[in-house]
Scaffold this active site. Structure first.
Site, PDB file in Angstrom:
ATOM      1  N   THR A   1       0.836  -1.215   0.000  1.00  0.00           N
ATOM      2  CA  THR A   1       0.000   0.000   0.000  1.00  0.00           C
ATOM      3  C   THR A   1       0.868   1.262   0.000  1.00  0.00           C
ATOM      4  O   THR A   1       0.465   2.282  -0.553  1.00  0.00           O
ATOM      5  CB  THR A   1      -0.979   0.034   1.197  1.00  0.00           C
ATOM      6  OG1 THR A   1      -0.237   0.058   2.411  1.00  0.00           O
ATOM      7  CG2 THR A   1      -1.923  -1.151   1.180  1.00  0.00           C
TER       8      THR A   1
ATOM      9  N   ILE B   1      16.319  -7.072   6.837  1.00  0.00           N
ATOM     10  CA  ILE B   1      17.296  -6.044   7.242  1.00  0.00           C
ATOM     11  C   ILE B   1      18.490  -6.096   6.295  1.00  0.00           C
ATOM     12  O   ILE B   1      19.060  -7.162   6.061  1.00  0.00           O
ATOM     13  CB  ILE B   1      17.706  -6.232   8.723  1.00  0.00           C
ATOM     14  CG1 ILE B   1      16.486  -5.917   9.602  1.00  0.00           C
ATOM     15  CG2 ILE B   1      18.883  -5.337   9.087  1.00  0.00           C
ATOM     16  CD1 ILE B   1      16.690  -6.106  11.080  1.00  0.00           C
ATOM     17  N   LEU B   2      18.828  -4.942   5.725  1.00  0.00           N
ATOM     18  CA  LEU B   2      19.949  -4.891   4.778  1.00  0.00           C
ATOM     19  C   LEU B   2      21.267  -4.944   5.553  1.00  0.00           C
ATOM     20  O   LEU B   2      21.349  -4.454   6.689  1.00  0.00           O
ATOM     21  CB  LEU B   2      19.860  -3.603   3.951  1.00  0.00           C
ATOM     22  CG  LEU B   2      18.634  -3.544   3.019  1.00  0.00           C
ATOM     23  CD1 LEU B   2      18.423  -2.132   2.489  1.00  0.00           C
ATOM     24  CD2 LEU B   2      18.766  -4.539   1.870  1.00  0.00           C
TER      25      LEU B   2
ATOM     26  N   HIS C   1       8.626   3.566   8.856  1.00  0.00           N
ATOM     27  CA  HIS C   1       8.411   2.715  10.035  1.00  0.00           C
ATOM     28  C   HIS C   1       7.120   3.144  10.725  1.00  0.00           C
ATOM     29  O   HIS C   1       6.894   4.347  10.911  1.00  0.00           O
ATOM     30  CB  HIS C   1       9.601   2.824  10.996  1.00  0.00           C
ATOM     31  CG  HIS C   1       9.452   1.923  12.171  1.00  0.00           C
ATOM     32  ND1 HIS C   1       9.660   0.567  12.093  1.00  0.00           N
ATOM     33  CD2 HIS C   1       9.039   2.170  13.434  1.00  0.00           C
ATOM     34  CE1 HIS C   1       9.406   0.013  13.267  1.00  0.00           C
ATOM     35  NE2 HIS C   1       9.020   0.971  14.100  1.00  0.00           N
TER      36      HIS C   1
ATOM     37  N   GLU D   1       1.352   7.183   7.095  1.00  0.00           N
ATOM     38  CA  GLU D   1       2.343   6.591   6.194  1.00  0.00           C
ATOM     39  C   GLU D   1       2.181   7.013   4.729  1.00  0.00           C
ATOM     40  O   GLU D   1       3.142   7.415   4.081  1.00  0.00           O
ATOM     41  CB  GLU D   1       2.277   5.059   6.271  1.00  0.00           C
ATOM     42  CG  GLU D   1       2.666   4.522   7.631  1.00  0.00           C
ATOM     43  CD  GLU D   1       2.727   3.009   7.666  1.00  0.00           C
ATOM     44  OE1 GLU D   1       3.049   2.373   6.654  1.00  0.00           O
ATOM     45  OE2 GLU D   1       2.434   2.438   8.730  1.00  0.00           O
TER      46      GLU D   1
END
Ligand code: GAR
Length: 197
Positions: free
Chosen positions: A15, A89-90, A106, A177
């Protein structure tokens, strides 16, 4: 001014990706162009949203994820990576190489309810459990510390007595967001485009 090519990384519904697609259509996002969508999950509905909007979309194998991702980013001349509900997580090395060119949304007011283990619905469950009266969303730069990079934008959202984790998640997405992420993407693209001149 030359537009910045944007890659959006997703893991699920997408979304937030949709909010970016709509913002580009409405010219709220005008300094960057959505060029690539990448998921770490093959079934992610966000991939369909990207395809419908004519954006090249790929599901990438988890085992060699960053290697394949780097190749796609180079091929599509990407200048900004937007993590939009991307739950992996990169690595610190990747974050370092792309410093200043990766942002994340976030679903809380960082530094509350963030870091390792806080993602998706879990964030809202923790908010309700703790009994805080305000939550919200944050867009921040990505560095080697999960949810630890400099904050770009935040918006508070009230927690209501009748809220469930699901109703709170939906309201945070709708009220914060989907508004913040396109704004932040435009801000950073403007900055990157300016620096390229
Ligand atoms: C969003 O609420 C986003 O903030 C959250 O996952 C959801 C994805 O929804 N991200 C995190 O929790 C990252 N730590 P979407 O796929 O519909 O955009």
């Amino acid at each position: 001014m030359e537009k910045i090519n944007i890659a959006v990384l997703i893991s699920g519904n997408g979304t937030n990706l949709q909010a970016l697609i709509d913002a580009e259509r409405d010219a709220l996002l005008k300094s960057g162009t959505l060029t690539l969508a990448v998921s770490d999950r093959p079934g992610a509905y966000g991939l369909e949203r990207a395809k419908k909007a004519g954006i090249p979309a790929f599901a990438v194998e988890r085992e060699s994820f960053e290697e394949t991702l780097e190749a796609l980013l180079a091929k599509h001349k990407i200048g900004l990576i937007v993590l939009a509900g991307f739950l992996r997580i990169l690595s610190p090395g990747f974050a370092k190489r792309w410093e200043g060119r990766v942002i994340n949304i976030h679903p809380s007011l960082i530094p509350a309810f963030c870091g390792q283990g806080y993602y998706g619905l879990r964030v809202h469950e923790a908010v309700l459990e703790r009994g805080v009266k305000w939550t919200g969303a944050t867009v921040h730069y990505v560095n080697a510390v999960p949810d630890g990079g400099a904050i770009l934008l935040q918006k508070p959202v009230a927690v209501l007595p009748c809220d469930t984790a699901q109703s709170l998640q939906q309201r945070v997405q709708r009220e914060a967001e989907w508004e913040l992420l396109p704004q932040a993407a435009e801000l950073v693209c403007q900055k990157l485009a300016e620096a390229k001149k």
